[in-house]
Structures are given as C-alpha cells and as structure tokens.
Design a protein around this motif. Structure first.
Motif, PDB file in Angstrom:
ATOM      1  N   SER A   6       0.830  -1.205   0.000  1.00 54.77           N
ATOM      2  CA  SER A   6       0.000   0.000   0.000  1.00 54.77           C
ATOM      3  C   SER A   6       0.866   1.257   0.000  1.00 54.77           C
ATOM      4  O   SER A   6       0.566   2.227  -0.698  1.00 54.77           O
ATOM      5  N   LEU A   7       1.943   1.225   0.779  1.00 55.21           N
ATOM      6  CA  LEU A   7       2.852   2.373   0.818  1.00 55.21           C
ATOM      7  C   LEU A   7       3.536   2.591  -0.530  1.00 55.21           C
ATOM      8  O   LEU A   7       3.616   3.718  -1.026  1.00 55.21           O
ATOM      9  N   GLY A  10       1.059   3.903  -2.981  1.00 51.44           N
ATOM     10  CA  GLY A  10       0.780   5.310  -2.676  1.00 51.44           C
ATOM     11  C   GLY A  10       1.875   6.213  -3.202  1.00 51.44           C
ATOM     12  O   GLY A  10       1.618   7.302  -3.732  1.00 51.44           O
ATOM     13  N   LEU A  11       3.121   5.782  -3.054  1.00 54.80           N
ATOM     14  CA  LEU A  11       4.229   6.561  -3.590  1.00 54.80           C
ATOM     15  C   LEU A  11       4.170   6.631  -5.110  1.00 54.80           C
ATOM     16  O   LEU A  11       4.428   7.673  -5.703  1.00 54.80           O
ATOM     17  N   GLU A  15       0.019  10.092  -4.366  1.00 56.71           N
ATOM     18  CA  GLU A  15      -0.767  10.540  -3.227  1.00 56.71           C
ATOM     19  C   GLU A  15       0.129  11.086  -2.124  1.00 56.71           C
ATOM     20  O   GLU A  15      -0.224  12.069  -1.467  1.00 56.71           O
ATOM     21  N   THR A  16       1.256  10.462  -1.933  1.00 53.76           N
ATOM     22  CA  THR A  16       2.162  10.893  -0.876  1.00 53.76           C
ATOM     23  C   THR A  16       2.711  12.270  -1.169  1.00 53.76           C
ATOM     24  O   THR A  16       2.790  13.121  -0.274  1.00 53.76           O
ATOM     25  N   ILE A  17       3.076  12.522  -2.404  1.00 57.52           N
ATOM     26  CA  ILE A  17       3.605  13.841  -2.776  1.00 57.52           C
ATOM     27  C   ILE A  17       2.537  14.904  -2.590  1.00 57.52           C
ATOM     28  O   ILE A  17       2.810  15.997  -2.077  1.00 57.52           O
ATOM     29  N   ALA A  19       0.044  14.773  -0.460  1.00 58.58           N
ATOM     30  CA  ALA A  19      -0.152  14.955   0.984  1.00 58.58           C
ATOM     31  C   ALA A  19       0.959  15.809   1.572  1.00 58.58           C
ATOM     32  O   ALA A  19       0.710  16.660   2.442  1.00 58.58           O
ATOM     33  N   ILE A  20       2.185  15.621   1.123  1.00 56.33           N
ATOM     34  CA  ILE A  20       3.309  16.430   1.602  1.00 56.33           C
ATOM     35  C   ILE A  20       3.133  17.881   1.183  1.00 56.33           C
ATOM     36  O   ILE A  20       3.378  18.808   1.961  1.00 56.33           O
TER      37      ILE A  20
END
Length: 159
Positions: A6-7, A10-11, A15-17, A19-20
C-alpha cells in the motif's frame, strides 16, 4: 506485506507527494497566521502600555509591565516544572508499550522460521522459543517485585 504494498502504491500514484504538499501549504498558512497574531498581540501590549503610561506615568507603567511579564514567565516555568513528573511517567509508559510492541513483532516475525522444518519444530527451535519466553517471564516477575526508585531524575522526587 500488504501495508508495504500500500505504501509503495501510494508513492507510485503520487498521493504521498500531494499529501506532503498539502502539509507544507498548511504549515505556511499557520506560520503566517501566527506571525500576524504575534504582531497584533504586540500592538495590544503597546496600546496597553501607552494607556498605562498616560494614566500612571512612564516609570510606573514600565515597572508594572516588567513585573507583570516576569510574573507570567515565572508562572509558566512553575507549571512546566510541576508537570515534569507526569510527562516522565507518560514517556516511560509509552517507551514500555513501544518495547513490548517491538518484542512481539520481532517474535512473530521469527516464529515462522523457527517452526519451519522437517517435522514441525526445527532443530533447536523449541529452545529458541522457550528460552526468551522464560527470560521475559522472569523479568516481568522481577519488575513486579522491585520497589520503585525514589531518586528518579525525571520525576524530580528525591529521598
């Protein structure tokens, strides 16, 4: 393994970018708002000083504001010092919970390798499981029977 997948997904999806970036924008907005609030507070203190100086004179106003701010600083330090014991207990409780979680996770990660073998438990696998379990039980019994240390530097409670 599912959490790692999942991580990674997400990367890969960005999505992670996103969120950051949202967190960075939020931090900047709160920083600007805090700066504006501090400026407003400064002007309110200045206005109160001008009013006090006009009413009681500049020396009395300076003395009263100085004593007032020193009293506020002392009160803040007193409250911080009084709450040090509860913070130390919370840190110790969190540290114990983290260590238990790490120990359980490590045991669960090693368990399949220990149980793998020709007929069930691998050679030495049972001893490798029971040895640390007995040591952990002995340590738990020891911790229950030891009196708490009264010279704890974190709590500030001495003899």
């Amino acid at each position: 393994m599912g959490m790692l997948a999942s991580l990674i997904s997400g990367l890969a999806s960005g999505e992670t970018i996103a969120a950051i970036q949202r967190a960075r924008v939020t931090a900047m907005v709160y920083s600007v708002a805090a700066l504006a609030a501090l400026c407003g507070l400064g002007f309110l203190v200045g206005a109160a000083y001008i009013w006090t100086a006009a009413r009681y004179g500049p020396v009395a106003a300076s003395l009263s504001f100085g004593i007032g701010f020193l009293a506020i600083a002392g009160l803040i330090l007193l409250v911080y010092r009084m709450s040090a014991g509860s913070r130390a207990r919370r840190r110790a409780k969190r540290r114990n919970a983290d260590m238990k979680a790490v120990g359980i996770a490590a045991a669960l990660a090693v368990l399949p390798a220990l149980l793998k073998g020709n007929g069930g438990v691998a050679k030495g696998g049972l001893g490798a499981i029971l040895g640390p379990a007995i040591a952990l039980a002995a340590y738990a019994i020891y911790r229950e029977n030891v009196k708490p240390d009264s010279d704890d530097p974190d709590t500030g409670k001495g003899k």
